[in-house]
Design an enzyme around this catalytic site. Structure first.
Site, PDB file in Angstrom:
ATOM      1  N   ARG A  15       0.838  -1.194   0.000  1.00  0.00           N
ATOM      2  CA  ARG A  15       0.000   0.000   0.000  1.00  0.00           C
ATOM      3  C   ARG A  15       0.880   1.253   0.000  1.00  0.00           C
ATOM      4  NH1 ARG A  15      -3.730  -1.482   5.073  1.00  0.00           N
ATOM      5  NH2 ARG A  15      -1.750  -2.470   5.678  1.00  0.00           N
ATOM      6  N   LYS A  74       1.487   1.968   7.263  1.00  0.00           N
ATOM      7  CA  LYS A  74       1.816   1.179   8.462  1.00  0.00           C
ATOM      8  C   LYS A  74       2.758   1.944   9.382  1.00  0.00           C
ATOM      9  CE  LYS A  74       0.576  -2.204   9.534  1.00  0.00           C
ATOM     10  NZ  LYS A  74      -0.601  -2.449  10.383  1.00  0.00           N
ATOM     11  N   TYR A  93      -1.261   4.503  10.479  1.00  0.00           N
ATOM     12  CA  TYR A  93      -1.643   3.523  11.503  1.00  0.00           C
ATOM     13  C   TYR A  93      -0.450   3.318  12.430  1.00  0.00           C
ATOM     14  CZ  TYR A  93      -5.735   2.190   8.711  1.00  0.00           C
ATOM     15  OH  TYR A  93      -6.921   2.198   8.026  1.00  0.00           O
ATOM     16  N   HIS A  95      -0.969   1.618  16.090  1.00  0.00           N
ATOM     17  CA  HIS A  95      -1.208   0.437  16.931  1.00  0.00           C
ATOM     18  C   HIS A  95      -0.132   0.319  18.014  1.00  0.00           C
ATOM     19  CE1 HIS A  95      -4.427  -0.852  14.266  1.00  0.00           C
ATOM     20  NE2 HIS A  95      -3.618  -0.751  13.235  1.00  0.00           N
ATOM     21  N   GLU A 117      -6.111   4.828  13.507  1.00  0.00           N
ATOM     22  CA  GLU A 117      -7.063   3.933  14.170  1.00  0.00           C
ATOM     23  C   GLU A 117      -7.773   4.537  15.366  1.00  0.00           C
ATOM     24  OE1 GLU A 117      -3.099   2.963  16.157  1.00  0.00           O
ATOM     25  OE2 GLU A 117      -3.795   3.441  14.125  1.00  0.00           O
ATOM     26  N   ASP A 269      -3.153  -6.682  15.335  1.00  0.00           N
ATOM     27  CA  ASP A 269      -2.566  -5.337  15.343  1.00  0.00           C
ATOM     28  C   ASP A 269      -2.561  -4.741  16.743  1.00  0.00           C
ATOM     29  OD1 ASP A 269      -1.666  -4.752  12.764  1.00  0.00           O
ATOM     30  OD2 ASP A 269      -3.671  -4.298  12.056  1.00  0.00           O
TER      31      ASP A 269
END
Length: 373
Positions: A15, A74, A93, A95, A117, A269
């Site tokens: 991505r 990510k 993101y 996490h 998130e 995650d």
């Protein structure tokens, strides 16, 4: 503002933070964009498409040196974290709850870090997590069905069955975005599906939608164990926004499940919902413990990267534009839902769920805002 888009370097992550169309939108608003060479090549966005959109193509160091706003997909890997500065905003993101190493490195960088998130909306949802949760939920059943094949360590069960043979039993833990999308796929494949949740409204919604094609169950420890030991495929779809996932499946219960059953832990995650869960990669997606095949890939949507990138950009672009147009402090003051995404600000942790999970002190979001001017 100068916006930077590095190439993702996590294992089998294809991505990209911004598509050429999104870059063109930023350029039209008067911003500069640097994109790392070949950032979108694997999913059909070559450097010429980014140049045509107005971006400058450079290397990773060039992206981080020039940009004030870094847009990724990510969490930054160690080599990327080393390039972050205190005057930068990282939007991706994160996490953080199960990842002390990353959290400490981002705190040390001094950068302000906004996690996709934990951005909220006026409906109480998570608009930047939702598109990837939709993808991951649909992929979970697809991946689980493949893992059930005998050659891949599974029980040798076809989820939809055939005439005269029972269908496979799918147990979904959680009826939110991931669970609802997994449910749609499992029903479509003809499986026998049971959904567990602790919110009666969620169970009513799913019951109205699917009727007697599924079974909805209020989740208790007894009910959970009863369903797990009969399951062919378990989908872990539980979420506490920003916090570590609850460990619902103990090793002892896992050992009672049918040998060759499959657990797809989409909650990985946030640390995973099983005692035996640990993050895997697309290169080595599964392992077996207590006779159960575990599929715990931490970036599942990366496998369908073009679809996932387009869906993610549809959701993130308005926020990227707000940050670029207004600057960090003004954008956060004007949008309390975007402010909810602020996890780290100039060396201070600002997310309560992460602080609780990692036993770290937390600065309130209002206090953090005062440090951003």
């Amino acid at each position: 503002m100068h916006v930077g888009v590095p190439r993702e370097i996590k294992n089998h992550e294809y991505r990209v933070g911004l598509t050429p169309m999104a870059v063109a939108e930023l350029i039209a608003h008067g911003h500069q964009v640097s994109v790392e060479a070949d950032a979108g090549l694997a999913i059909g966005y070559d450097d010429s498409a980014y140049r045509a959109a107005g971006a400058r193509i450079t290397d990773a160091r060039g992206v981080f040196e020039q940009a004030r706003l870094i847009v990724k997909v990510k969490e930054p890997q160690a080599s990327e974290r080393a390039l972050l500065r205190a005057d930068q905003v990282l939007f991706t993101y994160l996490h953080l709850a199960p990842d002390r190493e990353q959290t400490e490195a981002l705190l040390a960088s001094g950068a302000c870090c906004i996690a996709y998130e934990t951005v909220t909306d006026q409906y109480g949802g998570l608009p930047l997590l939702a598109p990837m949760s939709e993808v991951a939920g649909r992929m979970a059943v697809q991946a689980g069905a493949g893992c059930l094949e005998k050659a891949r360590g599974g029980r040798g069960v076809l989820l939809g069955g055939v005439p005269g043979v029972p269908r496979g039993k799918v147990v979904i833990l959680g009826g939110g975005v991931v669970g609802s999308n997994a449910l749609a796929m499992a029903v479509g494949m003809g499986a026998e599906v049971r959904v567990l949740d602790r919110d009666p409204q969620v169970l009513r919604r799913l019951d109205r939608q699917y009727g007697n094609r599924i079974q909805t169950l209020f989740s208790t420890s007894v009910t959970l164990e009863e369903q797990l030991v009969e399951a062919d495929l378990v989908i872990g779809a539980v979420l506490i926004p920003g916090a570590a996932a609850p460990r619902l499946i103990s090793r002892a219960v896992l050992a009672r499940m049918q040998p060759g059953a499959v657990l797809v832990d989409v909650a990985i995650d946030q640390g995973g919902c099983a005692e035996t869960s640990r993050a895997t990669t697309h290169a080595e997606p599964t392992y077996v413990e207590e006779g159960i095949v575990h599929y715990c890939v931490a970036n599942m949507p990366g496998a369908v990267a073009r679809t996932a990138t387009q869906a993610l950009n549809n959701a993130t672009l308005p926020y990227v534009l707000a940050l670029a147009n207004k600057g960090l402090a003004q954008a956060l003051r004007e949008d309390r839902h975007l402010l909810a995404g602020l996890n780290i600000a100039h060396g201070r942790l600002t997310n309560g769920g992460v602080g609780e999970a990692l036993d770290m002190p937390v600065q309130g979001l209002e206090d953090a805002l005062e440090t951003l001017d």
